[in-house]
Design an enzyme around this catalytic site. Structure first.
Site, PDB file in Angstrom:
ATOM      1  N   ARG A 179     -25.707  54.711 -19.584  1.00 24.61           N
ATOM      2  CA  ARG A 179     -25.017  55.865 -20.195  1.00 24.61           C
ATOM      3  C   ARG A 179     -25.105  57.103 -19.306  1.00 24.61           C
ATOM      4  O   ARG A 179     -26.146  57.412 -18.749  1.00 24.61           O
ATOM      5  CB  ARG A 179     -25.647  56.172 -21.549  1.00 24.61           C
ATOM      6  N   ARG A 200     -33.076  58.934 -40.852  1.00 27.08           N
ATOM      7  CA  ARG A 200     -33.695  57.929 -39.994  1.00 27.08           C
ATOM      8  C   ARG A 200     -34.968  57.359 -40.609  1.00 27.08           C
ATOM      9  O   ARG A 200     -35.598  56.488 -40.021  1.00 27.08           O
ATOM     10  CB  ARG A 200     -34.069  58.597 -38.686  1.00 27.08           C
ATOM     11  N   ARG A 248     -38.307  53.452 -28.369  1.00 30.18           N
ATOM     12  CA  ARG A 248     -37.322  53.870 -29.390  1.00 30.18           C
ATOM     13  C   ARG A 248     -36.924  52.682 -30.260  1.00 30.18           C
ATOM     14  O   ARG A 248     -36.722  52.823 -31.473  1.00 30.18           O
ATOM     15  CB  ARG A 248     -36.088  54.476 -28.721  1.00 30.18           C
ATOM     16  N   LYS A 306     -23.285  54.965 -32.155  1.00 32.65           N
ATOM     17  CA  LYS A 306     -23.098  55.951 -33.228  1.00 32.65           C
ATOM     18  C   LYS A 306     -22.346  57.188 -32.710  1.00 32.65           C
ATOM     19  O   LYS A 306     -21.399  57.649 -33.332  1.00 32.65           O
ATOM     20  CB  LYS A 306     -24.468  56.384 -33.806  1.00 32.65           C
TER      21      LYS A 306
END
Ligand code: AP5
Length: 216
Positions: free
Chosen positions: A127, A88, A171, A13
């Protein structure tokens, strides 16, 4: 152009939001970035949010809705915006729709990116983000020239606290329970644009533009 980007953690995203922001000349509004900044600044809101973020849980809707309401009232959002990481939950989507109605605005689309779970873990654990400019790298797919510094600004690269494997798992569970139903919510409204996020970054971007063109 007013867009929403949906998808599980690590779906890309943030990566796509930066490309779309430049393409459409609209600001990226990332609730995750706003919260991380509040945490770094040590504000009351940041202290409250940190507990939830560290556990991989969602920050309460009331806090998030207030943040978005404030941000969308800013001058740079007058002609459009790209929401990354909001809504969300279905409750957030309903609050967002009320915000739009109050301003007599309409949404142009909700782009949903999908990647398989195994890919999410690889993407998130690799990441690295620049502390200074927010530039994003991946140790395998998009490595910086030097492991520790940003190619663009020379800032320090760091690994997000919530990108540890146990938190990634939490998550993903939160996503499945609380965020996945949003796809149905936007599908029913005729707003959902589904894109295969598992392809390379440029290909995903082209798919998003095609999906938006088809819907226009
Ligand atoms: P947030 O910051 O929004 O995190 P997230 O949704 O979990 O998503 P990520 O930022 O981890 O991933 P992304 O999809 O943006 O992927 P990216 O482009 O970085 O939220 C963090 C926390 O804040 C939440 O857990 C929650 O606590 C709180 N929060 C935020 N919003 C909230 C809300 N509305 N309500 C309640 N709480 C909220 O890519 C990931 C990696 O993959 C990068 O290294 C990238 O380089 C690489 N990559 C990207 N695309 C590709 C590709 N196509 N191929 C190969 N590698 C790729």
């Amino acid at each position: 152009m007013r867009l929403v980007l949906l998808g599980p953690p690590g779906a890309g995203k943030g990566t796509q939001a930066k490309l779309l922001q430049d393409h459409f000349h609209i600001p990226q509004v990332s609730t995750g970035d706003i919260l991380r900044q509040a945490v770094a600044d040590g504000t009351a809101r940041g202290k409250q949010a940190k507990e939830y973020m560290d556990r991989g849980e969602l920050v309460p809707d009331s806090v998030i809705n207030e943040i978005v309401e404030e941000r969308l009232a800013a001058e740079d959002c007058r002609t459009g915006f790209l929401l990354d990481g909001f809504p969300r939950t279905v409750a957030q989507a309903e609050a967002f729709e009320t915000m739009l109605e109050r301003r007599s605005l309409v949404l142009d689309g909700a782009v949903s990116l999908w990647v398989p779970r195994e890919e999410v873990v690889v993407r998130l654990s690799g990441r690295r983000t620049c502390r200074q400019c927010g530039g994003m790298y991946h140790v395998q797919f998009n490595p910086p020239a030097n492991d520790l510094t940003c190619d663009r600004c020379g800032g320090d690269l760091y690994q997000r606290a919530d990108d540890r494997e146990d938190t990634i798992e939490a998550r993903m569970e939160v996503y499945d329970k609380q965020s996945a139903p949003l796809r149905e919510h936007f599908r029913e409204k005729g707003m959902l644009r589904e894109v295969d996020g598992a392809k390379g970054t440029d290909e995903v971007f082209e798919q998003i533009l095609t999906a938006l063109r088809k819907a226009a």
